[in-house]
Each structure stands twice: as structure tokens, then as C-alpha cells.
Design a protein around this motif. Structure first.
Motif, PDB file in Angstrom:
ATOM      1  N   VAL A 141      27.533  30.848  40.921  1.00  0.00           N
ATOM      2  CA  VAL A 141      28.191  30.828  42.304  1.00  0.00           C
ATOM      3  C   VAL A 141      28.800  29.389  42.530  1.00  0.00           C
ATOM      4  N   LEU A 189      21.805  37.024  46.111  1.00  0.00           N
ATOM      5  CA  LEU A 189      23.071  36.759  46.769  1.00  0.00           C
ATOM      6  C   LEU A 189      23.504  37.930  47.383  1.00  0.00           C
ATOM      7  N   ALA A 198      27.159  42.149  48.999  1.00  0.00           N
ATOM      8  CA  ALA A 198      27.157  40.523  49.107  1.00  0.00           C
ATOM      9  C   ALA A 198      26.815  39.958  50.507  1.00  0.00           C
ATOM     10  N   ASP A 200      32.292  34.655  48.780  1.00  0.00           N
ATOM     11  CA  ASP A 200      32.358  34.155  47.524  1.00  0.00           C
ATOM     12  C   ASP A 200      31.210  34.744  46.536  1.00  0.00           C
ATOM     13  N   ALA A 201      30.236  35.051  47.169  1.00  0.00           N
ATOM     14  CA  ALA A 201      29.059  35.779  46.325  1.00  0.00           C
ATOM     15  C   ALA A 201      29.693  37.207  45.807  1.00  0.00           C
ATOM     16  N   GLN A 254      33.002  42.932  50.830  1.00  0.00           N
ATOM     17  CA  GLN A 254      31.750  42.539  50.102  1.00  0.00           C
ATOM     18  C   GLN A 254      30.899  43.523  49.668  1.00  0.00           C
TER      19      GLN A 254
END
Length: 188
Positions: A44, A58, A73, A77-78, A100
Motif C-alpha cells: 500500500v 486492511l 477495504a 487506497d487500500a 471499497q
């Protein structure tokens, strides 16, 4: 000194069995399992600094149905990094992304893929057995050294060697049982 040698050998053998068991958890079967992806390493990017974390650090991972794993997530970004890690893994899965939330739909395993997974599991089992035998060899040489230096009577050393062999047989038996169970899961 003999007891400490046997305790150390037992601890190392149990560790080898445990590593093998964790390794088998990553093998795919026809049933969805969170263990398939939970220990997958994900790189990450956090504000210009890359870090590698386990997927379960995460995201929340759950089995949604018999063939679907749902990954939530913790931040956007994860989710991107998780998708990238799944695509680069040898699982051969194509993640479906909805914000997500990531869903992994496990297709039916082909007979060829099942046989390949069984071969891989057997190879890993043999590696675990070799690791256990190496522990036995090291402990046996320690027992011989103790006997040679006169730190323990010969009878005690022979009993310790027999106990060591019993520990080895037990650990190898556990590996065999784990392998048999995983083969059954893969083939059914």
C-alpha cells in the motif's frame, strides 16, 4: 539437558506442523474461505511511503456465500492495492470492485486444477516432513554429544532417543492427517 533437548525438538516440530497447516489454509478448495486471502501481502502507498501489510489488516474479510468472498477495504487506497495484490497472486481470480467493496467469485475447480493443487499440497507436506526429520537429526546429534561427554547415562540417552522418535512419528502423523483432510477438501 536431555529434557531440554527434547522440549526444544518438540517445539520446533510443532512449529513445522503449524507452518504447514497455515500453508494449506492458502490452498483453494471448492468452498470459499477467508483464509484464502487473509494472509495475502498487500503493498500500500501511504502518502509516498510504501508499506506491505496483510490483507486482514486492511479490510474486513467475510464469506458471503459458498463461492463468494467479500472484502470491505478500510479506505479507498487500500481497495486499489488489494485488487492489485489479488490480480498478481497465483489464485487466478478476477475481483469485482464496487467502491471499497471487493467480491471474489470462485469458479468451479477443473479436475486438472484439482490434481495440480493436490500435487502442490503433497510437495509442501514432504517439505514439512523433511523439516521435522532435520529437527530430529539435530536433536539426535545433541543426545549423542551429551552421552559422549558423559553428562547423562547411556540408558537415559537411549530413552531420550526413543522419545525423540515418538515425537517425530507424532509430528509426521499430524502432517499426514492435515494433508489427507486438505486433499479431501480439494477433490470434493
Amino acid at each position: 539437558m536431555l529434557e531440554e533437548t527434547l522440549e526444544d525438538a518438540q517445539s520446533r516440530m510443532n512449529s513445522s506442523v503449524s507452518v504447514f497447516e497455515d500453508d494449506l489454509d492458502g490452498f483453494r478448495t471448492n468452498q470459499a474461505s477467508t483464509s484464502l486471502v487473509s494472509k495475502m501481502q498487500v503493498t500500500v502507498d501511504m502518502g509516498g511511503v510504501s508499506d506491505t501489510l496483510l490483507m486482514n489488516q486492511l479490510a474486513l474479510i467475510a464469506v458471503e456465500s459458498a463461492r463468494t468472498i467479500k472484502i470491505e477495504a478500510f479506505y479507498p487506497d487500500a481497495a486499489t492495492a488489494i485488487v492489485r495484490a489479488i490480480q498478481q497472486s497465483d489464485l487466478g481470480l478476477n475481483p469485482r470492485v464496487e467502491g471499497q467493496t471487493i467480491r471474489l467469485i470462485l469458479p468451479e475447480l477443473t479436475q486438472e486444477r484439482r490434481q495440480e493443487l493436490v500435487r502442490m499440497a503433497r510437495r509442501r507436506a514432504e517439505e514439512a516432513r523433511v523439516a521435522i526429520r532435520n529437527v530430529r537429526r539435530d536433536a539426535q546429534s545433541m543426545i549423542r554429544e551429551i552421552q559422549t561427554e558423559g553428562e547423562a547415562p547411556e540408558d537415559d540417552c537411549k530413552r531420550a532417543s526413543k522419545s525423540l522418535q515418538d515425537l517425530t512419528d507424532d509430528a509426521v502423523g499430524k502432517v499426514g492427517d492435515l494433508l489427507t483432510n486438505k486433499e479431501t477438501q480439494i477433490l470434493n
